[in-house]
Scaffold this motif. Sequence first.
Motif, PDB file in Angstrom:
ATOM      1  N   LEU A  22      22.067 -35.515  -4.744  1.00 26.37           N
ATOM      2  CA  LEU A  22      21.120 -36.625  -4.889  1.00 26.37           C
ATOM      3  C   LEU A  22      19.686 -36.094  -4.995  1.00 26.37           C
ATOM      4  O   LEU A  22      18.922 -36.495  -5.874  1.00 26.37           O
ATOM      5  N   ALA A  23      19.334 -35.187  -4.092  1.00 29.34           N
ATOM      6  CA  ALA A  23      17.986 -34.629  -4.112  1.00 29.34           C
ATOM      7  C   ALA A  23      17.717 -33.867  -5.406  1.00 29.34           C
ATOM      8  O   ALA A  23      16.647 -34.009  -6.014  1.00 29.34           O
ATOM      9  N   TYR A  24      18.683 -33.074  -5.836  1.00 26.65           N
ATOM     10  CA  TYR A  24      18.508 -32.256  -7.039  1.00 26.65           C
ATOM     11  C   TYR A  24      18.354 -33.120  -8.289  1.00 26.65           C
ATOM     12  O   TYR A  24      17.520 -32.845  -9.151  1.00 26.65           O
ATOM     13  N   SER A  25      19.133 -34.189  -8.358  1.00 28.75           N
ATOM     14  CA  SER A  25      19.100 -35.035  -9.556  1.00 28.75           C
ATOM     15  C   SER A  25      17.883 -35.948  -9.598  1.00 28.75           C
ATOM     16  O   SER A  25      17.344 -36.247 -10.668  1.00 28.75           O
ATOM     17  N   GLU A  26      17.419 -36.401  -8.442  1.00 28.88           N
ATOM     18  CA  GLU A  26      16.308 -37.351  -8.403  1.00 28.88           C
ATOM     19  C   GLU A  26      14.938 -36.696  -8.291  1.00 28.88           C
ATOM     20  O   GLU A  26      13.914 -37.339  -8.564  1.00 28.88           O
ATOM     21  N   TYR A  27      14.898 -35.444  -7.899  1.00 35.76           N
ATOM     22  CA  TYR A  27      13.623 -34.748  -7.703  1.00 35.76           C
ATOM     23  C   TYR A  27      12.656 -34.889  -8.881  1.00 35.76           C
ATOM     24  O   TYR A  27      11.472 -35.187  -8.678  1.00 35.76           O
ATOM     25  N   PRO A  28      13.112 -34.707 -10.122  1.00 30.88           N
ATOM     26  CA  PRO A  28      12.170 -34.805 -11.249  1.00 30.88           C
ATOM     27  C   PRO A  28      11.571 -36.202 -11.429  1.00 30.88           C
ATOM     28  O   PRO A  28      10.522 -36.346 -12.066  1.00 30.88           O
ATOM     29  N   ASN A  29      12.226 -37.227 -10.885  1.00 33.69           N
ATOM     30  CA  ASN A  29      11.761 -38.600 -11.083  1.00 33.69           C
ATOM     31  C   ASN A  29      10.843 -39.095  -9.965  1.00 33.69           C
ATOM     32  O   ASN A  29      10.337 -40.216 -10.043  1.00 33.69           O
ATOM     33  N   LEU A  30      10.667 -38.291  -8.955  1.00 26.78           N
ATOM     34  CA  LEU A  30       9.945 -38.745  -7.766  1.00 26.78           C
ATOM     35  C   LEU A  30       8.460 -38.398  -7.803  1.00 26.78           C
ATOM     36  O   LEU A  30       8.067 -37.350  -8.319  1.00 26.78           O
ATOM     37  N   SER A  31       7.661 -39.264  -7.232  1.00 27.27           N
ATOM     38  CA  SER A  31       6.251 -38.949  -7.019  1.00 27.27           C
ATOM     39  C   SER A  31       6.112 -38.244  -5.668  1.00 27.27           C
ATOM     40  O   SER A  31       6.964 -38.396  -4.800  1.00 27.27           O
ATOM     41  N   TYR A  32       5.056 -37.462  -5.525  1.00 26.77           N
ATOM     42  CA  TYR A  32       4.813 -36.695  -4.297  1.00 26.77           C
ATOM     43  C   TYR A  32       6.044 -35.862  -3.919  1.00 26.77           C
ATOM     44  O   TYR A  32       6.461 -35.832  -2.759  1.00 26.77           O
ATOM     45  N   ASN A  33       6.633 -35.187  -4.916  1.00 27.24           N
ATOM     46  CA  ASN A  33       7.870 -34.465  -4.630  1.00 27.24           C
ATOM     47  C   ASN A  33       7.607 -33.212  -3.813  1.00 27.24           C
ATOM     48  O   ASN A  33       6.506 -32.667  -3.771  1.00 27.24           O
ATOM     49  N   VAL A  34       8.668 -32.777  -3.108  1.00 24.04           N
ATOM     50  CA  VAL A  34       8.558 -31.635  -2.206  1.00 24.04           C
ATOM     51  C   VAL A  34       9.545 -30.539  -2.584  1.00 24.04           C
ATOM     52  O   VAL A  34       9.155 -29.430  -2.906  1.00 24.04           O
ATOM     53  N   SER A  35      10.845 -30.852  -2.547  1.00 22.36           N
ATOM     54  CA  SER A  35      11.827 -29.815  -2.862  1.00 22.36           C
ATOM     55  C   SER A  35      13.124 -30.437  -3.389  1.00 22.36           C
ATOM     56  O   SER A  35      13.591 -31.439  -2.855  1.00 22.36           O
ATOM     57  N   PRO A  36      13.743 -29.819  -4.404  1.00 23.46           N
ATOM     58  CA  PRO A  36      15.027 -30.315  -4.905  1.00 23.46           C
ATOM     59  C   PRO A  36      16.224 -29.706  -4.175  1.00 23.46           C
ATOM     60  O   PRO A  36      17.375 -30.032  -4.491  1.00 23.46           O
ATOM     61  N   PHE A  37      15.962 -28.843  -3.203  1.00 20.94           N
ATOM     62  CA  PHE A  37      17.027 -28.064  -2.582  1.00 20.94           C
ATOM     63  C   PHE A  37      17.464 -28.625  -1.230  1.00 20.94           C
ATOM     64  O   PHE A  37      16.757 -29.419  -0.605  1.00 20.94           O
ATOM     65  N   ALA A  38      18.629 -28.183  -0.801  1.00 14.47           N
ATOM     66  CA  ALA A  38      19.140 -28.544   0.526  1.00 14.47           C
ATOM     67  C   ALA A  38      18.913 -27.355   1.455  1.00 14.47           C
ATOM     68  O   ALA A  38      18.941 -26.187   1.037  1.00 14.47           O
ATOM     69  N   TYR A  39      18.688 -27.672   2.736  1.00 12.21           N
ATOM     70  CA  TYR A  39      18.385 -26.635   3.714  1.00 12.21           C
ATOM     71  C   TYR A  39      19.228 -26.813   4.964  1.00 12.21           C
ATOM     72  O   TYR A  39      19.545 -27.936   5.368  1.00 12.21           O
ATOM     73  N   GLU A  40      19.553 -25.676   5.583  1.00 12.08           N
ATOM     74  CA  GLU A  40      20.126 -25.702   6.925  1.00 12.08           C
ATOM     75  C   GLU A  40      18.965 -25.762   7.909  1.00 12.08           C
ATOM     76  O   GLU A  40      18.013 -24.986   7.812  1.00 12.08           O
ATOM     77  N   TYR A  41      19.034 -26.700   8.839  1.00  6.80           N
ATOM     78  CA  TYR A  41      17.990 -26.862   9.844  1.00  6.80           C
ATOM     79  C   TYR A  41      18.594 -26.566  11.205  1.00  6.80           C
ATOM     80  O   TYR A  41      19.544 -27.225  11.622  1.00  6.80           O
ATOM     81  N   ASN A  42      18.027 -25.572  11.872  1.00  3.46           N
ATOM     82  CA  ASN A  42      18.563 -25.166  13.169  1.00  3.46           C
ATOM     83  C   ASN A  42      17.411 -24.907  14.120  1.00  3.46           C
ATOM     84  O   ASN A  42      16.700 -23.907  13.989  1.00  3.46           O
ATOM     85  N   ASP A  43      17.179 -25.844  15.033  1.00  2.00           N
ATOM     86  CA  ASP A  43      16.142 -25.710  16.054  1.00  2.00           C
ATOM     87  C   ASP A  43      14.766 -25.427  15.440  1.00  2.00           C
ATOM     88  O   ASP A  43      14.026 -24.565  15.890  1.00  2.00           O
ATOM     89  N   GLY A  44      14.449 -26.173  14.400  1.00  2.00           N
ATOM     90  CA  GLY A  44      13.130 -26.071  13.787  1.00  2.00           C
ATOM     91  C   GLY A  44      13.021 -25.084  12.646  1.00  2.00           C
ATOM     92  O   GLY A  44      11.999 -25.035  11.961  1.00  2.00           O
ATOM     93  N   GLU A  45      14.057 -24.285  12.420  1.00  2.00           N
ATOM     94  CA  GLU A  45      14.029 -23.280  11.362  1.00  2.00           C
ATOM     95  C   GLU A  45      14.789 -23.775  10.139  1.00  2.00           C
ATOM     96  O   GLU A  45      15.859 -24.376  10.260  1.00  2.00           O
ATOM     97  N   LEU A  46      14.245 -23.496   8.942  1.00  2.00           N
ATOM     98  CA  LEU A  46      14.877 -23.890   7.688  1.00  2.00           C
ATOM     99  C   LEU A  46      15.440 -22.673   6.960  1.00  2.00           C
ATOM    100  O   LEU A  46      14.810 -21.618   6.925  1.00  2.00           O
ATOM    101  N   LYS A  47      16.644 -22.859   6.389  1.00  2.00           N
ATOM    102  CA  LYS A  47      17.236 -21.810   5.568  1.00  2.00           C
ATOM    103  C   LYS A  47      17.870 -22.468   4.347  1.00  2.00           C
ATOM    104  O   LYS A  47      18.685 -23.381   4.484  1.00  2.00           O
ATOM    105  N   ARG A  48      17.474 -22.040   3.179  1.00  2.00           N
ATOM    106  CA  ARG A  48      17.981 -22.612   1.934  1.00  2.00           C
ATOM    107  C   ARG A  48      19.498 -22.469   1.863  1.00  2.00           C
ATOM    108  O   ARG A  48      20.052 -21.406   2.178  1.00  2.00           O
ATOM    109  N   ILE A  49      20.181 -23.553   1.483  1.00  2.00           N
ATOM    110  CA  ILE A  49      21.639 -23.544   1.333  1.00  2.00           C
ATOM    111  C   ILE A  49      21.991 -23.222  -0.111  1.00  2.00           C
ATOM    112  O   ILE A  49      21.497 -23.876  -1.042  1.00  2.00           O
ATOM    113  N   GLN A  50      22.843 -22.246  -0.284  1.00  2.00           N
ATOM    114  CA  GLN A  50      23.316 -21.871  -1.624  1.00  2.00           C
ATOM    115  C   GLN A  50      24.726 -22.431  -1.817  1.00  2.00           C
ATOM    116  O   GLN A  50      25.630 -22.086  -1.071  1.00  2.00           O
ATOM    117  N   PHE A  51      24.884 -23.289  -2.804  1.00  2.89           N
ATOM    118  CA  PHE A  51      26.210 -23.879  -3.059  1.00  2.89           C
ATOM    119  C   PHE A  51      26.973 -23.033  -4.068  1.00  2.89           C
ATOM    120  O   PHE A  51      26.403 -22.391  -4.925  1.00  2.89           O
TER     121      PHE A  51
END
Length: 301
Positions: free
Chosen positions: A272-301
């Motif tokens: 959903l994020a990847y497909s809609e990212y180009p259509n959004l205003s004030y966009n941030v990121s098209p990617f998914a992340y693992e969130y663990n106790d405040g830390e972000l790590k990019r998820i590779q599918f």
Amino acid sequence: MKKALFLSFAVGLSSSFYAVSSPSSEALLSEQAFTKAYLKEVKKHFKDAQFKVKDDLSVEVTYSTGATFSTNLVNAYLRYSEEKDALEDIFADYIDSTKSARQLTEKSKLQVSQLRPVIKPISYIEHITAKINQSSDKKVPFPFYYEEINNELVLLLAIDTPASIQYVSKEKMDEFKLPVEQLKEIAKSNLDTHLTELGAKFQRIEQTEGSSNIHMFIADETYEASAVFSNYFKQQVKATFEGPVGLVFPNRSNVLVVPLNDETALYQIAMLAYSEYPNLSYNVSPFAYEYNDGELKRIQF
């Protein structure tokens, strides 16, 4: 894309001046006890100010002028956890910083109390810089203070007023005459206060086929993505989920979170994020992340 539509898709003094009883021979203080100990000590140095514990590791000070600042003690506690015998020095450093903030002009005090952290894609820096240099004979750098969070995201500081959100220039940062780290901590603490006052929370997305593990973070449609890096968000994640989570924030107002072990839901929000990212205003990121106790790590599918 509006949130409603997105929902439908997803869903420096010497430490000798600070008389603090040292617990060096005792067990490590809890976060609550550490906060109370700091409050007791800081009150000795500001007789005309009012202090209030907002939460563990968060103290708010209101001066007689009405200016209010928040002190985030997370980094102080982390340092104490590693240097238990340095409690006096740690408190002294934070009290000195509070004294420095007090010396600001009334205008600067107000602006500092309005600071907020804002998360942007690094492409935002590149786009603005390129636009500025289209009409310039010499290369002009990006005009606002920023720092990279990772290869994809940057942190800016903004002054949030009722009329507008103004990004803080490098010159303004110098004008505040406070360390950059302190200004960032103030901005993050201000956002924590803002989210608390809003009662920002996770809302489960119900789907027509039944229950869903997808949750949306609901705040003010401006700081949801930036909130991902706040202590408030971390607390809400711990209160709502067990263990690590996966999340997306395709633009500033849409943050979707799922348990990391729910592969179906994780893939759903990632697509959903990847497909809609180009259509959004004030966009941030098209990617998914693992969130663990405040830390972000990019998820590779």
